[in-house]
Write a protein that holds these residues in place. Structure first.
Motif, PDB file in Angstrom:
ATOM      1  N   VAL A   1     -13.000 -12.056   7.070  1.00  0.00           N
ATOM      2  CA  VAL A   1     -14.448 -12.745   7.298  1.00  0.00           C
ATOM      3  C   VAL A   1     -14.719 -12.411   8.830  1.00  0.00           C
ATOM      4  O   VAL A   1     -16.164 -12.000   8.699  1.00  0.00           O
ATOM      5  N   THR A   2     -13.956 -12.235   9.800  1.00  0.00           N
ATOM      6  CA  THR A   2     -14.456 -11.841  10.926  1.00  0.00           C
ATOM      7  C   THR A   2     -15.047 -10.338  11.230  1.00  0.00           C
ATOM      8  O   THR A   2     -15.671  -9.871  11.574  1.00  0.00           O
ATOM      9  N   ALA A   3     -14.218  -9.526  10.246  1.00  0.00           N
ATOM     10  CA  ALA A   3     -14.603  -8.227  10.094  1.00  0.00           C
ATOM     11  C   ALA A   3     -16.003  -7.826   9.467  1.00  0.00           C
ATOM     12  O   ALA A   3     -16.472  -6.781   9.580  1.00  0.00           O
ATOM     13  N   SER A   4     -16.275  -8.880   8.671  1.00  0.00           N
ATOM     14  CA  SER A   4     -17.676  -8.886   8.031  1.00  0.00           C
ATOM     15  C   SER A   4     -18.752  -9.467   8.939  1.00  0.00           C
ATOM     16  O   SER A   4     -20.055  -9.426   8.530  1.00  0.00           O
ATOM     17  N   GLY A   5     -18.568  -9.546  10.302  1.00  0.00           N
ATOM     18  CA  GLY A   5     -19.351  -9.980  11.136  1.00  0.00           C
ATOM     19  C   GLY A   5     -19.641 -11.410  11.285  1.00  0.00           C
ATOM     20  O   GLY A   5     -20.555 -11.802  11.920  1.00  0.00           O
ATOM     21  N   PHE A   6     -18.878 -12.496  10.675  1.00  0.00           N
ATOM     22  CA  PHE A   6     -18.752 -13.920  10.786  1.00  0.00           C
ATOM     23  C   PHE A   6     -17.708 -14.518  11.580  1.00  0.00           C
ATOM     24  O   PHE A   6     -17.011 -13.815  11.968  1.00  0.00           O
ATOM     25  N   VAL A   7     -17.903 -15.482  12.142  1.00  0.00           N
ATOM     26  CA  VAL A   7     -16.991 -16.289  13.073  1.00  0.00           C
ATOM     27  C   VAL A   7     -16.556 -17.654  12.204  1.00  0.00           C
ATOM     28  O   VAL A   7     -17.367 -18.610  11.948  1.00  0.00           O
ATOM     29  N   PRO A   8     -15.474 -17.531  11.718  1.00  0.00           N
ATOM     30  CA  PRO A   8     -14.733 -18.753  10.823  1.00  0.00           C
ATOM     31  C   PRO A   8     -14.471 -19.893  11.899  1.00  0.00           C
ATOM     32  O   PRO A   8     -13.892 -19.573  12.930  1.00  0.00           O
ATOM     33  N   VAL A   9     -14.935 -20.932  11.630  1.00  0.00           N
ATOM     34  CA  VAL A   9     -14.450 -22.262  12.386  1.00  0.00           C
ATOM     35  C   VAL A   9     -13.447 -23.276  11.648  1.00  0.00           C
ATOM     36  O   VAL A   9     -14.089 -23.693  10.468  1.00  0.00           O
ATOM     37  N   LEU A  10     -12.294 -22.922  11.854  1.00  0.00           N
ATOM     38  CA  LEU A  10     -11.327 -23.791  11.046  1.00  0.00           C
ATOM     39  C   LEU A  10     -11.432 -24.983  11.084  1.00  0.00           C
ATOM     40  O   LEU A  10     -11.370 -25.647  12.506  1.00  0.00           O
ATOM     41  N   THR A  11     -11.900 -26.086  10.211  1.00  0.00           N
ATOM     42  CA  THR A  11     -11.996 -27.452  10.435  1.00  0.00           C
ATOM     43  C   THR A  11     -10.803 -28.307  10.528  1.00  0.00           C
ATOM     44  O   THR A  11      -9.788 -28.244   9.597  1.00  0.00           O
ATOM     45  N   HIS A  12     -10.739 -29.470  11.261  1.00  0.00           N
ATOM     46  CA  HIS A  12      -9.720 -30.243  11.482  1.00  0.00           C
ATOM     47  C   HIS A  12      -8.327 -29.685  11.255  1.00  0.00           C
ATOM     48  O   HIS A  12      -7.599 -30.360  10.455  1.00  0.00           O
ATOM     49  N   PRO A  13      -7.790 -28.826  11.887  1.00  0.00           N
ATOM     50  CA  PRO A  13      -6.557 -28.417  11.620  1.00  0.00           C
ATOM     51  C   PRO A  13      -5.283 -29.283  12.047  1.00  0.00           C
ATOM     52  O   PRO A  13      -4.348 -29.246  11.454  1.00  0.00           O
ATOM     53  N   GLU A  14      -5.786 -30.442  13.007  1.00  0.00           N
ATOM     54  CA  GLU A  14      -4.621 -31.207  13.274  1.00  0.00           C
ATOM     55  C   GLU A  14      -4.434 -32.237  12.179  1.00  0.00           C
ATOM     56  O   GLU A  14      -3.552 -32.894  12.212  1.00  0.00           O
ATOM     57  N   ARG A  15      -5.167 -32.223  11.331  1.00  0.00           N
ATOM     58  CA  ARG A  15      -5.080 -33.201  10.115  1.00  0.00           C
ATOM     59  C   ARG A  15      -4.348 -32.477   8.886  1.00  0.00           C
ATOM     60  O   ARG A  15      -4.209 -33.021   7.901  1.00  0.00           O
ATOM     61  N   LEU A  16      -3.996 -31.294   8.600  1.00  0.00           N
ATOM     62  CA  LEU A  16      -3.581 -30.694   7.679  1.00  0.00           C
ATOM     63  C   LEU A  16      -1.955 -30.901   7.700  1.00  0.00           C
ATOM     64  O   LEU A  16      -1.416 -31.089   8.727  1.00  0.00           O
ATOM     65  N   LYS A  17      -1.576 -31.254   6.385  1.00  0.00           N
ATOM     66  CA  LYS A  17      -0.247 -31.761   6.128  1.00  0.00           C
ATOM     67  C   LYS A  17       0.696 -30.568   6.442  1.00  0.00           C
ATOM     68  O   LYS A  17       1.878 -30.911   6.941  1.00  0.00           O
ATOM     69  N   TRP A  18       0.388 -29.319   6.442  1.00  0.00           N
ATOM     70  CA  TRP A  18       1.329 -28.407   6.721  1.00  0.00           C
ATOM     71  C   TRP A  18       1.383 -27.792   8.233  1.00  0.00           C
ATOM     72  O   TRP A  18       2.359 -26.727   8.400  1.00  0.00           O
ATOM     73  N   ILE A  19       0.813 -28.338   9.317  1.00  0.00           N
ATOM     74  CA  ILE A  19       0.627 -28.007  10.426  1.00  0.00           C
ATOM     75  C   ILE A  19       2.040 -27.964  11.226  1.00  0.00           C
ATOM     76  O   ILE A  19       2.337 -26.906  11.877  1.00  0.00           O
ATOM     77  N   GLU A  20       2.763 -29.146  10.953  1.00  0.00           N
ATOM     78  CA  GLU A  20       3.971 -29.129  11.554  1.00  0.00           C
ATOM     79  C   GLU A  20       5.097 -28.014  11.209  1.00  0.00           C
ATOM     80  O   GLU A  20       5.947 -27.719  11.726  1.00  0.00           O
ATOM     81  N   HIS A  21       5.082 -27.374  10.063  1.00  0.00           N
ATOM     82  CA  HIS A  21       5.826 -26.405   9.494  1.00  0.00           C
ATOM     83  C   HIS A  21       5.092 -24.967   9.941  1.00  0.00           C
ATOM     84  O   HIS A  21       6.040 -24.117   9.799  1.00  0.00           O
ATOM     85  N   HIS A  22       3.989 -24.950  10.083  1.00  0.00           N
ATOM     86  CA  HIS A  22       3.310 -23.577  10.193  1.00  0.00           C
ATOM     87  C   HIS A  22       2.527 -23.749  11.779  1.00  0.00           C
ATOM     88  O   HIS A  22       1.658 -22.859  11.446  1.00  0.00           O
ATOM     89  N   TYR A  23       2.914 -24.303  12.484  1.00  0.00           N
ATOM     90  CA  TYR A  23       2.210 -24.420  13.795  1.00  0.00           C
ATOM     91  C   TYR A  23       1.685 -22.922  14.480  1.00  0.00           C
ATOM     92  O   TYR A  23       0.644 -22.839  14.944  1.00  0.00           O
ATOM     93  N   GLU A  24       2.710 -22.159  14.181  1.00  0.00           N
ATOM     94  CA  GLU A  24       2.623 -20.784  14.919  1.00  0.00           C
ATOM     95  C   GLU A  24       1.427 -20.006  14.524  1.00  0.00           C
ATOM     96  O   GLU A  24       1.107 -19.148  15.078  1.00  0.00           O
ATOM     97  N   ILE A  25       0.852 -20.352  13.419  1.00  0.00           N
ATOM     98  CA  ILE A  25      -0.247 -19.836  12.828  1.00  0.00           C
ATOM     99  C   ILE A  25      -1.565 -20.124  13.633  1.00  0.00           C
ATOM    100  O   ILE A  25      -2.362 -19.266  13.843  1.00  0.00           O
ATOM    101  N   MET A  26      -1.549 -21.420  14.358  1.00  0.00           N
ATOM    102  CA  MET A  26      -2.868 -21.753  15.137  1.00  0.00           C
ATOM    103  C   MET A  26      -2.987 -20.716  16.297  1.00  0.00           C
ATOM    104  O   MET A  26      -4.155 -20.142  16.178  1.00  0.00           O
ATOM    105  N   PRO A  27      -2.154 -20.357  17.218  1.00  0.00           N
ATOM    106  CA  PRO A  27      -2.253 -19.570  18.073  1.00  0.00           C
ATOM    107  C   PRO A  27      -2.866 -18.015  17.702  1.00  0.00           C
ATOM    108  O   PRO A  27      -3.708 -17.262  18.251  1.00  0.00           O
ATOM    109  N   ARG A  28      -2.173 -17.620  16.528  1.00  0.00           N
ATOM    110  CA  ARG A  28      -2.482 -16.342  16.231  1.00  0.00           C
ATOM    111  C   ARG A  28      -3.872 -16.229  15.584  1.00  0.00           C
ATOM    112  O   ARG A  28      -4.708 -15.369  15.783  1.00  0.00           O
TER     113      ARG A  28
END
Length: 265
Positions: A125-152
């Motif tokens: 998406v970014t390579a296509s010239g757009f900027v994705p805005v990830l919505t409400h990551p704090e509410r995702l059920k999987w965040i506590e198991h994959h938090y390391e993806i957020m800074p990446r």
């Protein structure tokens, strides 16, 4: 304040059920100090098969109703776009709406499990010239198991949008913890309401902004609620947005420590 994520359009998704509900959302938002609101219905194939042309027409129609009712709220177009393999192609073709026809697009990942190759998709998406805005990551059920993806993802150029109600505790202690952790670690860029109604999912930002002022200072709180959203509406390049300022307070202790100390649920 500028709210870049709402479900104010009537009868189009799981947000406002009818015009009266849309008007109630608009009145509450305006009373709270929101001046601009992006109408961002779900674009989710097979569930909410909304189209760009129909969404534009609905935004124009609702804006006229708000004007006639004397409600000082300006609507802009957008969508809450769900994951799909042809996401970049749909952006380039215009069938996924960006925010106010800018380079910025709301991206909502699945809530229950982390999809395979999501980082690759967002890179495309970014390579296509757009900027994705990830919505409400704090509410995702999987965040506590994959938090390391957020800074990446942030390093990759993805913006993060945290829900105002998560900061104030409306979505429970779990979402509040992850919102505060991302805040303390400098991992989110804007705050928005994700409003669906005036009861359980209201269009309120002012209380969250006051909390942000205490946590990250007045300037960064304004960046999250006004400056960055305004620049996004103006289609400014992402590297021109104000950098995330260091937090005033340290990161909260781990979620498990909160859980076992009885301070999370």
């Amino acid at each position: 304040m500028i709210d870049l994520h709402s479900h104010i359009l009537p009868g189009i998704d799981d947000g406002a059920a009818d015009l009266d509900a849309s008007l109630a959302i608009a009145r509450m938002a305006a009373a709270d100090g929101i001046q601009v609101m992006a109408a961002t219905p779900h674009f989710m194939p097979g569930v909410y098969d909304n189209s760009a042309a129909d969404t534009r027409a609905r935004v124009d129609s609702l804006q006229q109703v708000l004007n006639d009712a004397g409600i000082a709220l300006h609507l802009v177009t957008g969508c809450d776009a769900h994951i799909r393999p042809d996401f970049p192609a749909c952006l380039r073709g215009g069938s996924i709406l960006t925010i106010h026809d800018s380079r910025y697009v709301l991206f909502e990942p699945p809530h229950i499990s982390l999809p395979q190759r999501m980082e690759e998709l967002l890179f495309n998406v970014t390579a296509s010239g757009f900027v994705p805005v990830l919505t409400h990551p704090e509410r995702l059920k999987w965040i506590e198991h994959h938090y390391e993806i957020m800074p990446r993802l942030v390093e990759q150029g993805v913006l993060m949008q945290v829900t105002a109600g998560s900061l104030t505790g409306r979505f429970g202690k779990r979402a509040q913890y992850w919102a505060n952790r991302m805040l303390a670690e400098g991992l989110f860029h804007i705050v928005a309401t994700d409003a669906h109604n005036v009861t359980s999912r209201p269009p309120l930002m002012a209380e969250a902004v006051r909390l942000l002022e205490q946590e990250v200072g007045v300037e960064e709180a304004r960046n999250m609620a006004f400056t960055r959203p305004a620049m996004m509406l103006d289609n400014e390049a992402a590297d021109q947005l104000p950098p995330i300022l260091a937090p005033v307070k340290p990161a909260p202790k781990s979620f498990l420590r909160q859980l076992f100390s009885g301070r999370a649920s």
